[in-house]
Design a protein around this motif. Structure first.
Motif, short mmCIF file in Angstrom:
data_model
loop_
_atom_site.label_atom_id
_atom_site.label_comp_id
_atom_site.label_asym_id
_atom_site.label_seq_id
_atom_site.Cartn_x
_atom_site.Cartn_y
_atom_site.Cartn_z
N ASP A 1 0.85 -1.18 0.00
CA ASP A 1 0.00 0.00 0.00
C ASP A 1 0.89 1.24 0.00
OD1 ASP A 1 -2.38 1.40 0.07
OD2 ASP A 1 -2.75 1.09 2.20
N ALA A 2 0.37 2.33 -0.58
CA ALA A 2 1.12 3.59 -0.55
C ALA A 2 1.15 4.11 0.88
CB ALA A 2 0.47 4.61 -1.47
N LEU A 3 2.30 4.57 1.30
CA LEU A 3 2.46 5.09 2.66
C LEU A 3 3.12 6.46 2.61
CD1 LEU A 3 4.13 2.05 4.46
CD2 LEU A 3 1.76 2.75 4.64
N PRO A 4 2.74 7.35 3.52
CA PRO A 4 3.50 8.59 3.64
C PRO A 4 4.80 8.29 4.39
CG PRO A 4 1.76 8.54 5.28
CD PRO A 4 1.60 7.30 4.44
N SER A 5 5.85 8.97 4.03
CA SER A 5 7.12 8.77 4.72
C SER A 5 7.06 9.40 6.10
CB SER A 5 8.26 9.42 3.94
OG SER A 5 9.46 9.36 4.69
N PRO A 6 7.62 8.71 7.09
CA PRO A 6 7.83 9.38 8.38
C PRO A 6 8.77 10.57 8.15
CG PRO A 6 8.27 7.02 8.56
CD PRO A 6 8.11 7.33 7.11
N GLU A 7 8.75 11.51 9.05
CA GLU A 7 9.66 12.65 8.93
C GLU A 7 11.09 12.16 9.14
OE1 GLU A 7 10.44 17.02 10.90
OE2 GLU A 7 8.47 16.09 11.10
N VAL A 8 11.92 12.37 8.13
CA VAL A 8 13.31 11.95 8.21
C VAL A 8 14.03 12.91 9.16
CG1 VAL A 8 15.45 11.57 6.92
CG2 VAL A 8 13.23 11.04 5.86
N PRO A 9 14.78 12.38 10.14
CA PRO A 9 15.48 13.26 11.09
C PRO A 9 16.35 14.30 10.38
CG PRO A 9 15.63 10.97 11.80
CD PRO A 9 15.03 10.97 10.42
N ALA A 10 16.39 15.50 10.95
CA ALA A 10 17.11 16.62 10.34
C ALA A 10 18.59 16.30 10.11
CB ALA A 10 16.97 17.86 11.22
N ASP A 11 19.23 15.59 11.05
CA ASP A 11 20.64 15.27 10.86
C ASP A 11 20.85 14.35 9.67
OD1 ASP A 11 19.45 13.14 12.42
OD2 ASP A 11 21.46 12.44 12.91
N VAL A 12 19.92 13.44 9.44
CA VAL A 12 20.02 12.52 8.31
C VAL A 12 19.79 13.27 7.00
CG1 VAL A 12 19.02 10.46 7.23
CG2 VAL A 12 19.40 10.52 9.71
N LEU A 13 18.81 14.16 6.98
CA LEU A 13 18.58 14.97 5.78
C LEU A 13 19.77 15.85 5.45
CD1 LEU A 13 14.85 16.11 5.93
CD2 LEU A 13 15.92 14.53 4.33
N GLY A 14 20.36 16.46 6.47
CA GLY A 14 21.55 17.29 6.26
C GLY A 14 22.70 16.47 5.68
N TRP A 15 22.90 15.29 6.22
CA TRP A 15 23.94 14.40 5.71
C TRP A 15 23.65 14.00 4.26
CZ3 TRP A 15 22.69 9.24 4.51
CH2 TRP A 15 23.77 8.46 4.06
N ALA A 16 22.38 13.65 3.98
CA ALA A 16 22.00 13.22 2.62
C ALA A 16 22.20 14.34 1.61
CB ALA A 16 20.56 12.74 2.62
N ARG A 17 21.88 15.55 2.00
CA ARG A 17 22.10 16.70 1.10
C ARG A 17 23.60 16.91 0.87
NH1 ARG A 17 17.69 19.29 4.35
NH2 ARG A 17 15.82 18.92 3.10
N ALA A 18 24.39 16.80 1.92
CA ALA A 18 25.83 16.97 1.79
C ALA A 18 26.44 15.90 0.90
CB ALA A 18 26.50 16.95 3.17
N GLN A 19 25.87 14.71 0.89
CA GLN A 19 26.34 13.61 0.05
C GLN A 19 25.73 13.62 -1.34
OE1 GLN A 19 28.86 11.62 1.10
NE2 GLN A 19 28.76 13.05 2.81
N ASP A 20 24.78 14.54 -1.56
CA ASP A 20 24.06 14.67 -2.83
C ASP A 20 23.29 13.42 -3.19
OD1 ASP A 20 23.12 16.12 -5.03
OD2 ASP A 20 24.76 15.43 -6.33
N VAL A 21 22.67 12.79 -2.18
CA VAL A 21 21.82 11.64 -2.46
C VAL A 21 20.34 11.97 -2.21
CG1 VAL A 21 23.57 9.87 -2.08
CG2 VAL A 21 22.16 10.62 -0.16
N ALA A 22 20.05 13.06 -1.52
CA ALA A 22 18.68 13.45 -1.22
C ALA A 22 17.97 13.94 -2.48
CB ALA A 22 18.66 14.55 -0.16
N HIS A 23 16.66 13.86 -2.45
CA HIS A 23 15.83 14.39 -3.55
C HIS A 23 16.14 15.87 -3.72
CE1 HIS A 23 12.50 14.91 -6.23
NE2 HIS A 23 11.92 15.78 -5.42
N ARG A 24 16.27 16.29 -4.94
CA ARG A 24 16.64 17.67 -5.22
C ARG A 24 15.46 18.60 -5.46
NH1 ARG A 24 20.53 14.92 -9.09
NH2 ARG A 24 22.36 14.57 -7.82
#
Length: 180
Positions: free
Chosen positions: A156-179
């Motif tokens: 079933d389609a699910l909404p994503s839980p809120e990704v922790p801010a530290d993980v999002l910051g890391w993902a952006r720094a690694q350029d793997v997060a959605h742009r």
């Protein structure tokens, strides 16, 4: 030799996965119990940092098995790859120690699924890994949007839980997060 022992463990966990855990949801934690092998330790007599990553591979395969995901992925010709990972080490695991790796999904965006993998003995955390996982289509190598993968695995389609801010910051720094 070090690589071979855990590679065989991963091969077994993927080719002959454990049985799905009844009622296991994609957002529920999955636990893998392991013991430190002689091939896991380095000259300092603790687990080598590369061994942690291989153990995490095994635990992620067990997570997929627990949710009954292997047949669902195979039917779509999808397979997981690591886009990025990071580790934090708190204590040393040593020869013969039994420990658990708890794998859980933190959330996802359009590109990747974020997982946390915690190494612990009892209530004591030894290490923590964060992984940005991506899914590709066998043959073409085409990327599969993470929400489609989660929907296929959850049924079933699910909404994503809120990704922790530290993980999002890391993902952006690694350029793997959605742009977006």
């Amino acid at each position: 030799m070090q690589d071979v022992a855990r590679q065989l463990h991963l091969l077994r966990a993927t080719a002959l996965p454990r049985r799905p855990a009844p009622g296991q949801h994609v957002l529920a934690p999955s636990i893998t119990v392991m013991r430190v092998l002689p091939t896991d330790i380095d000259f300092y007599l603790h687990v080598n940092n590369g061994s942690y990553l291989q153990m995490m591979d095994v635990a992620r395969s067990n997570y997929i098995a627990d949710i009954g995901g292997f047949p669902k992925l195979k039917a779509r010709s999808w397979y997981p790859v690591v886009a990025a990972s990071t580790m934090t080490y708190r204590r040393s695991l040593t020869l013969g120690q039994r420990f658990e790796i708890t794998t859980r999904v933190l959330g996802w965006d359009e590109r990747v699924v974020y997982l946390e993998q915690v190494f612990a003995r009892g209530a004591t955390q030894y290490a923590r890994g964060v992984v940005a996982g991506r899914f590709l289509t066998r043959g073409s190598g085409e990327r599969v949007p993470a929400p489609r993968v989660v929907e296929a695995l959850a049924g079933d389609a699910l909404p994503s839980p809120e990704v922790p801010a530290d993980v999002l910051g890391w993902a952006r720094a690694q350029d793997v997060a959605h742009r977006g």
